[in-house]
Design a protein around this motif. Structure first.
Motif, PDB file in Angstrom:
ATOM      1  N   LYS A 268       1.212   6.358   3.472  1.00 21.76           N
ATOM      2  CA  LYS A 268       1.554   6.801   2.125  1.00 21.76           C
ATOM      3  C   LYS A 268       1.049   8.214   1.839  1.00 21.76           C
ATOM      4  N   ASP A 269      -0.172   8.527   2.259  1.00 18.06           N
ATOM      5  CA  ASP A 269      -0.783   9.795   1.869  1.00 18.06           C
ATOM      6  C   ASP A 269      -1.155  10.713   3.030  1.00 18.06           C
TER       7      ASP A 269
ATOM      8  N   PHE B 192       1.737  12.490  16.247  1.00 17.15           N
ATOM      9  CA  PHE B 192       1.307  12.378  14.858  1.00 17.15           C
ATOM     10  C   PHE B 192       1.718  13.635  14.096  1.00 17.15           C
ATOM     11  N   TYR B 193       2.159  13.462  12.886  1.00 19.48           N
ATOM     12  CA  TYR B 193       2.531  14.594  12.036  1.00 19.48           C
ATOM     13  C   TYR B 193       1.752  14.512  10.709  1.00 19.48           C
TER      14      TYR B 193
ATOM     15  N   SER C  50       0.820  -1.219   0.000  1.00 18.27           N
ATOM     16  CA  SER C  50       0.000   0.000   0.000  1.00 18.27           C
ATOM     17  C   SER C  50       0.848   1.261   0.000  1.00 18.27           C
ATOM     18  N   GLY C  51       2.128   1.123   0.337  1.00 21.24           N
ATOM     19  CA  GLY C  51       3.008   2.275   0.447  1.00 21.24           C
ATOM     20  C   GLY C  51       3.291   2.671   1.875  1.00 21.24           C
TER      21      GLY C  51
END
Length: 237
Positions: free
Chosen positions: A216-217, A236-237, A194-195
């Motif tokens: 991924k996104d 979290f970023y 999925s990345g």
């Protein structure tokens, strides 16, 4: 996500004659490292070529010295197992090929009757393991193809992935890093098709300790993990 444990093999235990027909991954070591003399003791000693049929139905054709297999020759067990290659003092030693009735084949180096050195074990139509061996166990650098299509390329110790390597699942996910006992342990990076990616610490096949999970996104998470779950401080970023 845990890595399937690599298949272990026998460590020198006694094996019955019938067991030699089993898959190498299930039962690895042919215990008959030492073979009987191939001629009567009253025969004059000397290096010669001969064909012998033993009382148990086994056969040997090749060279011998002082009534013992020496040089090169072919030994066929009554149950269908075949070894063809080099011998020393009645034991498989040097380069040779060992075949099982199941179609499994090992071809490579032997020492003192054991698969020892560089060799390839394969099942009919496909490679299973290619690399280094020690006393009939995968030991050193090697490449393994599992029956489910997964692969591992890297370091082995006594039949199990141990140390740096790359494990690739049949679905395309892959892990590059340290292994212990056939599982992801230590530092490593797992990348999904999925990345998504996790880079950090592992224990027994699970994210454990400090790491960075990257989507991924949609950003990434930096923090600590316990047995595969986010736990403790993290951002979290």
């Amino acid at each position: 996500m845990s890595v399937p444990v690599a298949l272990a093999v026998g460590k020198g235990e006694t094996i019955l004659s019938a067991d030699r027909t089993k898959s190498l991954d299930a039962l690895f070591l042919n215990s008959r490292n030492n073979f009987p003399e191939v001629a009567n003791s009253d025969e004059a000693p000397g290096f010669r070529s001969r064909e012998i049929i033993l009382l148990n139905g086994d056969t040997y054709s090749g060279t011998s010295l002082a009534n013992t297999t020496e040089g090169s020759g072919k030994y066929v067990w009554a149950d269908g197992c075949i070894y063809e290659g080099e011998w020393r003092r009645g034991m498989r030693h040097g380069h040779g090929k060992l075949q099982w009735p199941s179609g499994a084949v090992y071809e490579g180096e032997f020492s003192g009757g054991y698969m020892h050195g560089t060799g390839t074990y394969s099942l009919p139509g496909r490679l299973t393991y290619k690399g280094r061996w020690r006393l009939s166990l995968k030991h050193g650098l090697g490449y393994q193809v599992y029956t489910n299509g997964d692969t591992f390329e890297g370091s082995w110790i006594q039949g199990t992935p141990e140390g740096p390597g790359k494990y690739t699942w049949a679905d395309g996910n892959f892990y590059i890093g340290n292994m212990k006992g056939g599982k992801m342990s230590g530092k490593g990076t797992l990348t999904w098709t999925s990345g998504d990616m996790f880079e950090g610490c592992w224990l027994d096949g699970m994210m454990h300790g400090f790491g960075v999970y990257t989507w991924k996104d949609s950003g990434f998470y930096v923090g600590t993990w316990t047995h595969g779950l986010k736990d403790g401080k993290g951002v979290f970023y």
